[in-house]
Write an enzyme that holds these catalytic residues in place. Sequence first.
Site, PDB file in Angstrom:
ATOM      1  N   GLY A  18      37.952  42.998  46.086  1.00 21.56           N
ATOM      2  CA  GLY A  18      38.061  41.781  46.885  1.00 21.56           C
ATOM      3  C   GLY A  18      37.884  42.003  48.375  1.00 21.56           C
ATOM      4  O   GLY A  18      38.211  41.141  49.189  1.00 21.56           O
TER       5      GLY A  18
ATOM      6  N   HIS B 196      45.421  46.338  35.484  1.00 18.11           N
ATOM      7  CA  HIS B 196      44.681  46.013  36.706  1.00 18.11           C
ATOM      8  C   HIS B 196      45.534  46.359  37.919  1.00 18.11           C
ATOM      9  O   HIS B 196      46.754  46.210  37.892  1.00 18.11           O
ATOM     10  CB  HIS B 196      44.315  44.519  36.719  1.00 18.11           C
ATOM     11  CG  HIS B 196      43.324  44.198  37.794  1.00 18.11           C
ATOM     12  ND1 HIS B 196      43.697  44.020  39.101  1.00 18.11           N
ATOM     13  CD2 HIS B 196      41.981  44.072  37.762  1.00 18.11           C
ATOM     14  CE1 HIS B 196      42.610  43.781  39.825  1.00 18.11           C
ATOM     15  NE2 HIS B 196      41.552  43.812  39.034  1.00 18.11           N
TER      16      HIS B 196
ATOM     17  N   LYS C 288      40.689  36.373  37.277  1.00 20.34           N
ATOM     18  CA  LYS C 288      41.991  36.408  37.964  1.00 20.34           C
ATOM     19  C   LYS C 288      42.652  35.021  37.867  1.00 20.34           C
ATOM     20  O   LYS C 288      42.480  34.348  36.862  1.00 20.34           O
ATOM     21  CB  LYS C 288      41.811  36.907  39.398  1.00 20.34           C
ATOM     22  CG  LYS C 288      41.018  38.229  39.423  1.00 20.34           C
ATOM     23  CD  LYS C 288      41.041  38.952  40.721  1.00 20.34           C
ATOM     24  CE  LYS C 288      40.241  40.248  40.585  1.00 20.34           C
ATOM     25  NZ  LYS C 288      40.256  41.059  41.792  1.00 20.34           N
TER      26      LYS C 288
ATOM     27  N   SER D 182      34.105  44.677  44.234  1.00 21.66           N
ATOM     28  CA  SER D 182      33.054  44.070  45.056  1.00 21.66           C
ATOM     29  C   SER D 182      31.649  44.289  44.495  1.00 21.66           C
ATOM     30  O   SER D 182      30.679  44.372  45.250  1.00 21.66           O
ATOM     31  CB  SER D 182      33.137  44.548  46.514  1.00 21.66           C
ATOM     32  OG  SER D 182      34.389  44.190  47.072  1.00 21.66           O
TER      33      SER D 182
ATOM     34  N   GLU E 243      46.084  44.848  40.559  1.00 26.96           N
ATOM     35  CA  GLU E 243      46.916  43.749  41.066  1.00 26.96           C
ATOM     36  C   GLU E 243      48.213  43.655  40.265  1.00 26.96           C
ATOM     37  O   GLU E 243      49.255  43.288  40.809  1.00 26.96           O
ATOM     38  CB  GLU E 243      46.114  42.434  41.030  1.00 26.96           C
ATOM     39  CG  GLU E 243      45.070  42.407  42.140  1.00 26.96           C
ATOM     40  CD  GLU E 243      43.815  41.616  41.834  1.00 26.96           C
ATOM     41  OE1 GLU E 243      43.806  40.826  40.880  1.00 26.96           O
ATOM     42  OE2 GLU E 243      42.827  41.806  42.568  1.00 26.96           O
TER      43      GLU E 243
ATOM     44  N   GLU F 107      38.314  51.116  39.048  1.00 28.27           N
ATOM     45  CA  GLU F 107      38.367  50.132  40.134  1.00 28.27           C
ATOM     46  C   GLU F 107      39.133  50.719  41.321  1.00 28.27           C
ATOM     47  O   GLU F 107      40.375  50.679  41.350  1.00 28.27           O
ATOM     48  CB  GLU F 107      39.076  48.857  39.661  1.00 28.27           C
ATOM     49  CG  GLU F 107      38.348  48.132  38.562  1.00 28.27           C
ATOM     50  CD  GLU F 107      38.628  46.630  38.600  1.00 28.27           C
ATOM     51  OE1 GLU F 107      37.673  45.865  38.500  1.00 28.27           O
ATOM     52  OE2 GLU F 107      39.796  46.227  38.754  1.00 28.27           O
TER      53      GLU F 107
ATOM     54  N   GLY G  93      35.058  40.574  39.763  1.00 28.08           N
ATOM     55  CA  GLY G  93      35.983  39.519  40.168  1.00 28.08           C
ATOM     56  C   GLY G  93      35.219  38.350  40.783  1.00 28.08           C
ATOM     57  O   GLY G  93      34.633  37.521  40.080  1.00 28.08           O
TER      58      GLY G  93
ATOM     59  N   ASN H 126      36.332  39.156  35.524  1.00 32.86           N
ATOM     60  CA  ASN H 126      37.784  38.986  35.618  1.00 32.86           C
ATOM     61  C   ASN H 126      38.013  37.806  36.559  1.00 32.86           C
ATOM     62  O   ASN H 126      37.867  37.941  37.763  1.00 32.86           O
ATOM     63  CB  ASN H 126      38.436  40.265  36.160  1.00 32.86           C
ATOM     64  CG  ASN H 126      39.928  40.081  36.401  1.00 32.86           C
ATOM     65  OD1 ASN H 126      40.513  39.059  36.009  1.00 32.86           O
ATOM     66  ND2 ASN H 126      40.551  41.061  37.040  1.00 32.86           N
TER      67      ASN H 126
HETATM   68  P1  13P Z   1      36.076  41.796  43.109  1.00 35.34           P
HETATM   69  O1  13P Z   1      34.782  41.880  42.339  1.00 35.34           O
HETATM   70  O2  13P Z   1      36.402  40.420  43.566  1.00 35.34           O
HETATM   71  O3  13P Z   1      36.154  42.833  44.173  1.00 35.34           O
HETATM   72  O4  13P Z   1      37.243  42.170  42.069  1.00 35.34           O
HETATM   73  C1  13P Z   1      37.087  43.278  41.277  1.00 35.34           C
HETATM   74  C2  13P Z   1      38.170  43.277  40.274  1.00 35.34           C
HETATM   75  O5  13P Z   1      39.340  43.424  40.592  1.00 35.34           O
HETATM   76  C3  13P Z   1      37.799  43.051  38.873  1.00 35.34           C
HETATM   77  O6  13P Z   1      38.863  43.313  38.025  1.00 35.34           O
END
Ligand code: 13P
Length: 250
Positions: free
Chosen positions: A173, A95, A11, A213, A97, A167, A234, A9
């Site tokens: 993140g 997601h 983002k 992560s 976010e 997640e 991510g 992803n």
């Molecule tokens: P990270 O791997 O940066 O923690 O993000 C995970 C994520 O939100 C994937 O959709």
Amino acid sequence: MRKTVIAGNWKMNKTASEAAALIEDIKKNLNAEEKAEVIVCVPFTDIAAAVEHTKGSVIKVGAQNVHFAPSGAFTGEISASMLVEAGVEYVIIGHSERRQYFGETDQTVNQRLTAALAGGLKVIVCVGESLDEREDGVTSEIIVRQTKIALKGVSAEDMKKIIIAYEPVWAIGTGKTATSEQADEACGTIRAAVASLYGSEIAEATVIQYGGSMNAGNAKELLACENIDGGLIGGASLKAPDFATIIHSC
Ligand code: 13P
């Protein structure tokens, strides 16, 4: 035997030319045949470049959101048919976010998901608890509710086109990964929720990813868990060697 699916992803990262370069770099790190299914979920403006540069490779292209209407007065939104015609196969829906910053609710997740399926897309639908919810001991309730509402109206047949990504919001993140026990338990809870809706055969066939992560160092342990069938990655998906290491950890 469930397949393993590793999805990046991206983002809101990478311009189209940067996307092309990153995909070329990922391809150099992959073999012609990979055990895992590999997807890159890119920003809308990168889709054309991603489709062009993944052609003939094992990498599939996904988007990061889709609107629930087929067309209309929805300024700034993108429909399933627009994505399909652009060459997109998958879309991420729900997601955290989007839930946190853009007012996404369990209901709009369900609307987007059913519209995506109707439009011919496969879906990666995200569920996960916040830190407060985990500390309050309601993780299972939250992820079961999110899963059940997201899947409302989805046929047993269409479950083949759905990947669920667990997640935990507190792991995204932050560099703070869920332990493999926590992640496996939550993915098992989601699988039981799918079983309660569709029966155990479909639940056993459903791909459930972990995200939060995940990186080149911890992927192997997480992916070895019984209920974890892949990763939604991510930050580490933006570095070709790290993403390839995760793919090869399956
Ligand atoms: P990270 O791997 O940066 O923690 O993000 C995970 C994520 O939100 C994937 O959709």
